[in-house]
Design a protein around this motif. Structure first.
Motif, PDB file in Angstrom:
ATOM      1  N   VAL A  35     -62.210  32.946  94.358  1.00 12.41           N
ATOM      2  CA  VAL A  35     -60.473  32.499  95.245  1.00 12.41           C
ATOM      3  C   VAL A  35     -59.612  31.909  94.794  1.00 12.41           C
ATOM      4  O   VAL A  35     -58.499  31.949  95.375  1.00 12.41           O
ATOM      5  N   GLY A  36     -59.712  31.138  93.472  1.00  7.69           N
ATOM      6  CA  GLY A  36     -58.760  30.477  93.153  1.00  7.69           C
ATOM      7  C   GLY A  36     -58.436  28.971  94.351  1.00  7.69           C
ATOM      8  O   GLY A  36     -58.945  28.587  95.235  1.00  7.69           O
ATOM      9  N   LEU A  37     -57.106  28.724  94.358  1.00 11.29           N
ATOM     10  CA  LEU A  37     -56.182  27.401  94.475  1.00 11.29           C
ATOM     11  C   LEU A  37     -55.205  27.565  95.485  1.00 11.29           C
ATOM     12  O   LEU A  37     -53.990  28.368  94.695  1.00 11.29           O
ATOM     13  N   SER A  38     -54.732  26.756  96.230  1.00  8.72           N
ATOM     14  CA  SER A  38     -53.420  27.192  97.012  1.00  8.72           C
ATOM     15  C   SER A  38     -52.502  26.169  95.804  1.00  8.72           C
ATOM     16  O   SER A  38     -53.121  25.852  94.849  1.00  8.72           O
ATOM     17  N   ALA A  39     -51.124  26.649  96.368  1.00 12.83           N
ATOM     18  CA  ALA A  39     -50.250  25.999  95.730  1.00 12.83           C
ATOM     19  C   ALA A  39     -50.388  24.004  95.534  1.00 12.83           C
ATOM     20  O   ALA A  39     -50.315  23.253  94.125  1.00 12.83           O
ATOM     21  N   GLN A  40     -51.413  23.718  96.538  1.00  8.33           N
ATOM     22  CA  GLN A  40     -50.752  21.903  96.924  1.00  8.33           C
ATOM     23  C   GLN A  40     -52.320  21.627  95.750  1.00  8.33           C
ATOM     24  O   GLN A  40     -52.154  20.211  95.881  1.00  8.33           O
ATOM     25  N   GLU A  41     -52.887  22.689  96.571  1.00  7.89           N
ATOM     26  CA  GLU A  41     -54.145  22.219  95.781  1.00  7.89           C
ATOM     27  C   GLU A  41     -53.965  22.011  94.840  1.00  7.89           C
ATOM     28  O   GLU A  41     -54.997  20.871  93.945  1.00  7.89           O
ATOM     29  N   LEU A  42     -53.883  22.710  93.826  1.00  8.20           N
ATOM     30  CA  LEU A  42     -53.572  22.479  92.065  1.00  8.20           C
ATOM     31  C   LEU A  42     -52.848  21.793  91.918  1.00  8.20           C
ATOM     32  O   LEU A  42     -52.926  20.589  91.238  1.00  8.20           O
ATOM     33  N   ILE A  43     -51.813  21.413  92.970  1.00  5.58           N
ATOM     34  CA  ILE A  43     -51.379  19.527  92.317  1.00  5.58           C
ATOM     35  C   ILE A  43     -51.684  19.030  92.718  1.00  5.58           C
ATOM     36  O   ILE A  43     -51.382  18.159  91.956  1.00  5.58           O
ATOM     37  N   LYS A  44     -52.396  19.241  93.590  1.00  2.00           N
ATOM     38  CA  LYS A  44     -53.404  17.591  93.614  1.00  2.00           C
ATOM     39  C   LYS A  44     -53.584  17.490  92.869  1.00  2.00           C
ATOM     40  O   LYS A  44     -54.657  16.145  92.364  1.00  2.00           O
ATOM     41  N   ILE A  45     -54.932  18.340  92.427  1.00  2.00           N
ATOM     42  CA  ILE A  45     -55.573  18.840  90.779  1.00  2.00           C
ATOM     43  C   ILE A  45     -54.846  17.867  89.937  1.00  2.00           C
ATOM     44  O   ILE A  45     -55.534  17.420  89.107  1.00  2.00           O
ATOM     45  N   GLN A  46     -53.652  18.679  89.401  1.00  2.00           N
ATOM     46  CA  GLN A  46     -53.187  18.076  87.877  1.00  2.00           C
ATOM     47  C   GLN A  46     -52.305  16.710  88.402  1.00  2.00           C
ATOM     48  O   GLN A  46     -51.895  15.887  87.484  1.00  2.00           O
ATOM     49  N   ALA A  47     -52.497  16.441  89.663  1.00  2.00           N
ATOM     50  CA  ALA A  47     -51.300  14.748  89.092  1.00  2.00           C
ATOM     51  C   ALA A  47     -52.485  13.754  89.588  1.00  2.00           C
ATOM     52  O   ALA A  47     -51.536  12.600  89.239  1.00  2.00           O
ATOM     53  N   LYS A  48     -53.671  13.476  90.375  1.00  2.00           N
ATOM     54  CA  LYS A  48     -54.421  12.470  90.204  1.00  2.00           C
ATOM     55  C   LYS A  48     -55.983  12.907  89.248  1.00  2.00           C
ATOM     56  O   LYS A  48     -55.884  13.910  88.772  1.00  2.00           O
ATOM     57  N   LYS A  49     -56.223  11.521  89.201  1.00  2.00           N
ATOM     58  CA  LYS A  49     -57.096  11.942  88.316  1.00  2.00           C
ATOM     59  C   LYS A  49     -58.669  11.688  89.012  1.00  2.00           C
ATOM     60  O   LYS A  49     -59.533  12.722  88.218  1.00  2.00           O
ATOM     61  N   HIS A  50     -58.971  12.719  89.809  1.00  2.00           N
ATOM     62  CA  HIS A  50     -59.947  12.827  90.679  1.00  2.00           C
ATOM     63  C   HIS A  50     -59.438  13.010  91.885  1.00  2.00           C
ATOM     64  O   HIS A  50     -58.492  12.430  92.419  1.00  2.00           O
TER      65      HIS A  50
END
Length: 101
Positions: A35-50
């Motif tokens: 299913v993958g992730l939306s662009a916003q969810e991907l940004i959250k994962i990449q920007a935060k430590k968790h």
């Protein structure tokens, strides 16, 4: 791999690719076609430590696995790259510089 299974309840194909690149880097890639992730969810994962999502503690999803992977890889001088698109899968790539004898 566990995340691919957990986040794709209808199933998905999971691939593991290990390669030695010409620039003396070892690449380990784990990808799925789920299913993958939306662009916003991907940004959250990449920007935060968790990250933690959801209101119900029993169904919360968290990125602690990715946090732990990132910490271990970085301690060994490597990099973690994450990519995803909605309905087009999720990919985690780990790259280490190596010495070739």
């Amino acid at each position: 791999m566990q995340s691919s299974i957990a986040h794709n309840p209808e199933g998905c194909n999971i691939s593991v690719k290990i390669s030695l690149q010409s620039n003396n880097q070892l690449s380990i890639e784990i990808a799925d076609d789920g299913v993958g992730l939306s662009a916003q969810e991907l940004i959250k994962i990449q920007a935060k430590k968790h990250y933690i999502m959801g209101d119900n503690p029993l169904t919360q999803q968290h990125g602690m696995g990715l946090l732990i992977v990132r910490q271990i890889v970085e301690l060994h001088g490597g990099k973690v790259m994450i990519s995803s698109k909605p309905n087009n899968g999720f990919c985690t790539k780990v790259v280490f510089g190596i010495e070739v004898a």
